[in-house]
Design a protein around this motif. Structure first.
Motif, PDB file in Angstrom:
ATOM      1  N   PRO A  43       0.818  -1.219   0.000  1.00  0.00           N
ATOM      2  CA  PRO A  43       0.000   0.000   0.000  1.00  0.00           C
ATOM      3  C   PRO A  43       0.850   1.266   0.000  1.00  0.00           C
ATOM      4  CG  PRO A  43      -0.819  -1.576   1.614  1.00  0.00           C
ATOM      5  CD  PRO A  43       0.504  -2.100   1.137  1.00  0.00           C
ATOM      6  N   ALA A  44       0.323   2.287  -0.631  1.00  0.00           N
ATOM      7  CA  ALA A  44       0.987   3.593  -0.670  1.00  0.00           C
ATOM      8  C   ALA A  44       0.666   4.330   0.623  1.00  0.00           C
ATOM      9  CB  ALA A  44       0.540   4.385  -1.890  1.00  0.00           C
ATOM     10  N   VAL A  45       1.436   4.025   1.668  1.00  0.00           N
ATOM     11  CA  VAL A  45       1.233   4.617   2.992  1.00  0.00           C
ATOM     12  C   VAL A  45       2.555   5.232   3.439  1.00  0.00           C
ATOM     13  CG1 VAL A  45       0.684   4.180   5.405  1.00  0.00           C
ATOM     14  CG2 VAL A  45      -0.554   2.957   3.606  1.00  0.00           C
ATOM     15  N   LEU A  46       2.515   6.501   3.806  1.00  0.00           N
ATOM     16  CA  LEU A  46       3.696   7.161   4.338  1.00  0.00           C
ATOM     17  C   LEU A  46       3.636   7.107   5.861  1.00  0.00           C
ATOM     18  CD1 LEU A  46       3.910  10.320   2.028  1.00  0.00           C
ATOM     19  CD2 LEU A  46       4.957   8.077   1.719  1.00  0.00           C
ATOM     20  N   ASP A  47       4.673   6.567   6.471  1.00  0.00           N
ATOM     21  CA  ASP A  47       4.722   6.515   7.927  1.00  0.00           C
ATOM     22  C   ASP A  47       6.164   6.679   8.385  1.00  0.00           C
ATOM     23  OD1 ASP A  47       5.878   4.008   7.407  1.00  0.00           O
ATOM     24  OD2 ASP A  47       4.047   2.916   7.880  1.00  0.00           O
ATOM     25  N   ASP A  48       6.305   6.890   9.677  1.00  0.00           N
ATOM     26  CA  ASP A  48       7.639   7.065  10.255  1.00  0.00           C
ATOM     27  C   ASP A  48       8.065   5.721  10.827  1.00  0.00           C
ATOM     28  OD1 ASP A  48       9.974   8.027  11.259  1.00  0.00           O
ATOM     29  OD2 ASP A  48       9.083   9.774  12.240  1.00  0.00           O
ATOM     30  N   GLY A  49       8.464   4.798   9.918  1.00  0.00           N
ATOM     31  CA  GLY A  49       8.739   3.421  10.283  1.00  0.00           C
ATOM     32  C   GLY A  49      10.064   3.249  10.998  1.00  0.00           C
ATOM     33  N   ARG A  50      10.024   2.564  12.149  1.00  0.00           N
ATOM     34  CA  ARG A  50      11.232   2.264  12.909  1.00  0.00           C
ATOM     35  C   ARG A  50      11.566   0.775  12.886  1.00  0.00           C
ATOM     36  NH1 ARG A  50      13.743   7.117  14.909  1.00  0.00           N
ATOM     37  NH2 ARG A  50      12.156   8.701  14.597  1.00  0.00           N
ATOM     38  N   ASP A  51      10.544  -0.062  12.745  1.00  0.00           N
ATOM     39  CA  ASP A  51      10.761  -1.503  12.752  1.00  0.00           C
ATOM     40  C   ASP A  51       9.704  -2.138  11.868  1.00  0.00           C
ATOM     41  OD1 ASP A  51      11.852  -4.055  13.685  1.00  0.00           O
ATOM     42  OD2 ASP A  51       9.993  -4.258  14.812  1.00  0.00           O
TER      43      ASP A  51
ATOM     44  N   SER B 124       6.253  -0.838  13.172  1.00  0.00           N
ATOM     45  CA  SER B 124       6.310   0.021  14.356  1.00  0.00           C
ATOM     46  C   SER B 124       6.672   1.434  13.924  1.00  0.00           C
ATOM     47  CB  SER B 124       7.352  -0.502  15.344  1.00  0.00           C
ATOM     48  OG  SER B 124       7.032  -1.797  15.797  1.00  0.00           O
ATOM     49  N   ASN B 125       5.842   2.391  14.315  1.00  0.00           N
ATOM     50  CA  ASN B 125       6.043   3.786  13.946  1.00  0.00           C
ATOM     51  C   ASN B 125       6.217   4.650  15.183  1.00  0.00           C
ATOM     52  OD1 ASN B 125       5.645   3.399  11.088  1.00  0.00           O
ATOM     53  ND2 ASN B 125       3.466   3.143  11.517  1.00  0.00           N
TER      54      ASN B 125
END
Length: 717
Positions: free
Chosen positions: A89-97, A114-115
């Motif tokens: 999916p075209a989802v922008l997130d602040d991914g850490r894990d 995990s964001n």
């Protein structure tokens, strides 16, 4: 997965002198230029090779997570194609894990990201592999809202004001999965470091309902008024009250709020349930003992003060840790990255979940970010790859006893800002390669192992559960085992494991085991078996190396609801199809095929009439239940189809049930229950029961039919 203010490294990339065992491969991976925090491997499309996903965002902010498919479109194994626009999916997130997890147990890997809300409030996200929902295998759909249950409601510790985007506002850097309560599905340990690294927000536990929906495990019932938990508040999922940095280990106090950037689950104390090793960047890391074995119900206790010696972690920067059997003695040791004033250290398990004094690693006094086990030299033990935040990566070689020395000359020098590294055999040549996730819009690195490629080490089983003696019944016998291999835990999870079972020394029947994650596997032996039941674990790694455990036995006596009196499938082999040795005939798919099993539950009484028959391990077909008045051939049965006709005399059909199982796997594990009604003349009447089913051409050639075991039941008033 380890967020910090990014700094540019000034060390220029240059190859070291001589030939390296690990060579940077730039031709077989797509170009990349994100702030990448984490990488993980799984076979997302079930084609037999390792695919990769990346969590992006970090200190930059929201970015697109990515998926690379191995050997796409006929390309060779080890060549990766960027497939994010098509399959993610075209989802922008602040991914850490980013974690692969088959949360609904349908056989394909789903994804949890995990964001952090450090820049923008947002939830962690669930992405569902649509292969089992009439979609295309390896294609993902976001299902964040659908995968949570009861957030902010009664029993939840989450303040309703924190609900957002189908989840809840948090500052999460790492979350891990494992079957914490031994019910056969994978639960979630959700850590948080708190806003601005305050370390005041609690880690939480969420339990899986078996379908991939998660509800908070909060036996305290306490709901926080805001993001943080204070000293004196209930410990939510941990015994005792919250007390920062407590050394109490008897359940009076616990500390579930710190700055974890990494957490791990594993059976630290050898009691076959999953404990939690809880990292902390600023504070000292912590250990939580799972009390399931001690109390018979899920509970956790903070045992940090009892498990570690004084001074086991010093300073800050404890970014990461790993658990693995470093010295081959059967228990989980710890690699503590930056645990002693930015020096790495190893901690040997004393065999009971306590750890001795740390041993510092030579040359480790740098700003490291990730350590992963891998057996780079094929000698059967766990070596260590270290990804550095600034400076070239390192490798430590194990002498087989858990003593580590730097292995020089293996890697090209690099100056990337590395935040994570994972190891697996992406090119299928028999040795582990490494992917390094890099920050600051730097390309990911694929370090291809040019070694001999000769993994011949089989899995081993340090602990096998002793099943208790029991009365036969519908409830299965649960057996767990620790499974260790010369690979990181996230690769051993995908080993193929089974339970080989005999009754009174008869034919072997096999039942699949499933990874509980951590270092444990779990299997179920049908509860209707009667006699001396013996079992062992057999596990195969991706190279076909096969390990076999010791054999253990228990005694199963006839239960109050029915007595098994004949085998039914009657073939004496692992394949339920007839004529298995004839040309052109036999099993088309014999994976763990053992034929159906019939059990009963409820009360066999004329007044209550609550008896329920349950057939298990049948292929995708219709099943016919029938009742007889006696046992055929004195209860020994007679040949009928591919099995034995056990129930005879005056036959009555009870009804049919349709099994909508997976046609490509056998047994399906699906239960087909049916209620029994009438046809009993009076109290004391004895009736026999059996289930008939068809073996489709997907399993038997030609298509045939078979029967379950026979079940004898005496009816009461």
């Amino acid at each position: 997965m380890l967020p910090r203010l990014s700094v540019l490294c000034i060390l220029l990339c240059a190859p070291s002198a001589g030939a390296q065992q690990f060579v940077r491969n730039t031709t077989d991976i797509p170009p990349s230029a994100e702030a990448t925090e984490n990488v993980d491997f799984a076979d997302v499309d079930l084609d037999g090779d390792w695919d990769a996903v990346f969590a992006n965002g970090g200190d930059v902010g929201n970015e697109q997570d990515r998926i690379w498919i191995n050997a796409f479109g006929g390309s060779p194994v080890g060549h990766f194609t960027e497939r994010t626009p098509q399959q993610f999916p075209a989802v922008l997130d602040d991914g850490r894990d980013i974690e692969f997890v088959d949360y609904d147990a349908d056989g394909d890997p789903d994804i949890y990201v995990s964001n952090t809300s450090q820049r923008t409030n947002q939830p962690n996200r669930w992405f569902h592999n649509m292969g089992s929902q009439a979609g295309t295998i390896g294609f993902y759909q976001e299902q964040t809202a659908a995968r949570w249950s009861g957030l902010g409601g009664p029993g939840s510790s989450i303040a309703p004001t924190l609900l957002i985007g189908g989840g809840f506002v948090d500052f999460s850097c790492d979350c891990d999965f494992g079957d914490l309560d031994n019910d056969g599905d994978l639960d979630l340990v959700h850590s948080t470091y708190g806003g601005a690294f305050t370390g005041q927000s609690p880690t939480r536990i969420f339990l899986n309902d078996g379908t991939g929906v998660f509800a908070e495990f909060n036996p305290s019932g306490y709901q926080l008024p805001s993001l943080d938990i204070g000293n004196g508040n209930p410990g939510l999922w941990c015994q005792g009250t919250q007390s920062a940095d407590t050394l109490n280990s008897n359940g009076t106090f616990c500390d579930i709020a710190s700055t974890p950037l990494d957490i791990d689950v594993g059976d630290v104390d050898g009691d076959l349930d999953l404990d939690i090793l809880h990292g902390a960047r600023i504070e000292q890391p912590r250990l939580f003992q799972n009390r399931l074995a001690e109390q018979g119900a899920l509970a956790f206790r903070d045992v940090t003060g009892a498990a570690f010696v004084p001074g086991y972690a010093v300073g800050s920067g404890h970014y990461e840790q790993e658990m693995g059997d470093q010295d081959g003695d059967g228990d989980l040791d710890i690699y503590g990255l930056n645990w002693i004033n930015f020096e790495d250290a190893v901690y040997k398990n004393n065999g009971n979940g306590t750890f001795g004094f740390p041993t510092l690693l030579s040359g480790s006094g740098s700003d490291d970010n990730e350590a992963d086990y891998f057996d780079f030299d094929g000698d059967g033990d766990l070596d260590v790859f270290v990804a550095r935040f600034a400076g070239p990566e390192r490798v430590y070689q194990n002498d087989g006893l858990g003593n580590y020395t730097p292995a020089v000359g293996l890697l090209e020098l690099d100056g990337t800002t590395s935040l994570d590294a994972d190891a697996c055999d992406v090119d299928g040549d028999g040795d582990p390669d490494v992917f390094v996730a890099n920050d600051n819009s730097q390309s990911e690195w694929y370090l291809e192992n040019q070694g001999p490629g000769s993994d011949v080490t089989p899995p081993v089983f340090p602990v096998l559960e002793q099943a208790p003696n029991r009365a036969a019944g519908a409830t299965p016998t649960i057996v767990r085992a620790s499974v260790h291999d010369n690979a990181p835990y996230y690769i051993t999870w995908y080993d193929t494991a089974r339970l080989d079972v005999t009754v009174d020394g008869g034919a072997v029947a096999s039942y699949p085991m499933r990874s509980m994650q951590g270092d444990l596997f779990r299997g179920e032996i049908p509860g209707h078996l009667v006699g001396a039941v013996c079992y062992r674990v057999v596990a195969l790694d991706e190279y076909g190396n096969t390990g076999t455990s010791v054999t253990k036995c228990y005694t199963a006596t006839p239960g109050s609801t029915g007595m098994v009196f004949c085998a039914g499938d009657g073939t004496g082999t692992a394949c339920p199809c007839g004529n298995a040795g004839s040309p052109g005939q036999g099993c088309a798919n014999s994976l763990f095929a053992v034929g159906a099993r019939l059990s009963a539950s409820g009360t066999a009484s004329l007044a209550g009439d609550s008896l329920v028959l349950t057939g298990t391990s049948m292929p995708n077909s219709s099943a016919l239940y029938f009742q007889g008045t006696n046992g055929v051939n004195g209860g020994l049965g007679a040949a009928f189809g591919d099995g034995l006709r056990c129930a005879g005399g005056a036959i009555r059909r009870l009804g049919t049930k349709s099994n909508a199982g997976n046609q490509s796997s056998y047994p399906t594990g699906a239960d087909l229950p049916i209620s029994v009604r009438g046809a009993v003349p009076g109290p004391g009447s004895v009736r026999t029961y059996q289930v008939w089913y068809r073996n489709s051409a997907a399993f038997c050639q030609p298509e045939t039919f078979n029967l379950s075991n026979g079940l004898e039941i005496t009816w009461g008033a």
